[in-house]
Write an enzyme that holds these catalytic residues in place. Structure first.
Site, PDB file in Angstrom:
ATOM      1  N   HIS A  22       0.799  -1.422  -0.214  1.00 45.44           N
ATOM      2  CA  HIS A  22      -0.023  -0.151   0.041  1.00 45.44           C
ATOM      3  C   HIS A  22       0.922   1.248  -0.087  1.00 45.44           C
ATOM      4  CE1 HIS A  22      -3.290  -2.911   0.620  1.00 45.44           C
ATOM      5  NE2 HIS A  22      -3.942  -1.818   0.350  1.00 45.44           N
ATOM      6  N   TYR A  41      -9.854   7.587   2.332  1.00 43.96           N
ATOM      7  CA  TYR A  41      -9.811   6.107   2.378  1.00 43.96           C
ATOM      8  C   TYR A  41      -8.825   5.668   3.420  1.00 43.96           C
ATOM      9  CZ  TYR A  41     -10.328   1.162   0.465  1.00 43.96           C
ATOM     10  OH  TYR A  41     -10.310   0.042   0.039  1.00 43.96           O
ATOM     11  N   TRP A  76      -5.417  -5.778  -8.987  1.00 42.88           N
ATOM     12  CA  TRP A  76      -4.887  -5.597  -7.540  1.00 42.88           C
ATOM     13  C   TRP A  76      -5.384  -6.727  -6.546  1.00 42.88           C
ATOM     14  CZ3 TRP A  76      -1.435  -2.579  -4.936  1.00 42.88           C
ATOM     15  CH2 TRP A  76      -1.768  -2.608  -3.653  1.00 42.88           C
ATOM     16  N   TRP A  77      -6.579  -7.114  -6.910  1.00 46.65           N
ATOM     17  CA  TRP A  77      -7.093  -8.388  -5.979  1.00 46.65           C
ATOM     18  C   TRP A  77      -6.379  -9.654  -6.058  1.00 46.65           C
ATOM     19  CZ3 TRP A  77     -13.115  -8.118  -7.243  1.00 46.65           C
ATOM     20  CH2 TRP A  77     -13.475  -7.116  -6.571  1.00 46.65           C
TER      21      TRP A  77
END
Length: 104
Positions: A22, A41, A76-77
């Site tokens: 991240h 976020y 990304w997942w």
């Protein structure tokens, strides 16, 4: 502004990898999130349970839900699936939380 909260779960010992990924969030992922209405976020980690707590502010629920269908989000997942609990489509196992209090 729509406020959303959810929880997810990391595999034990993966918090540093999660943080690093991240910290180096792909620019195209940042743009995707912003384009689909993410204003705020934040993700927090509970070391006692290996749980992640996410907090999100968006403008439009329908627009936000479109994120899941994008190619970059799917990528990304897939990238994150080795360090956290996921569904068969590699989306994170995520439980929406109910807002119980808000002070503004």
């Amino acid at each position: 502004m729509i406020k959303k909260a959810f929880k997810m779960k990391l595999f034990p010992g993966c918090e540093e990898t999660y943080r690093q990924r991240h910290d180096q969030l792909w620019p195209e992922m940042v743009e995707l999130l912003k384009t689909h209405g993410a204003k705020t976020y934040c993700i927090f980690f509970d070391s006692e349970t290996s749980s992640l707590f996410g907090y999100l502010e968006i403008d439009n629920e329908e627009k936000w839900l479109q994120v899941a269908q994008t190619e970059i989000n799917q990528k990304w997942w897939n990238y994150m699936a080795d360090i956290m609990e996921t569904n068969e489509d590699y989306s994170p196992v995520s439980v929406e939380l109910t807002k119980m209090f808000n002070l503004e």
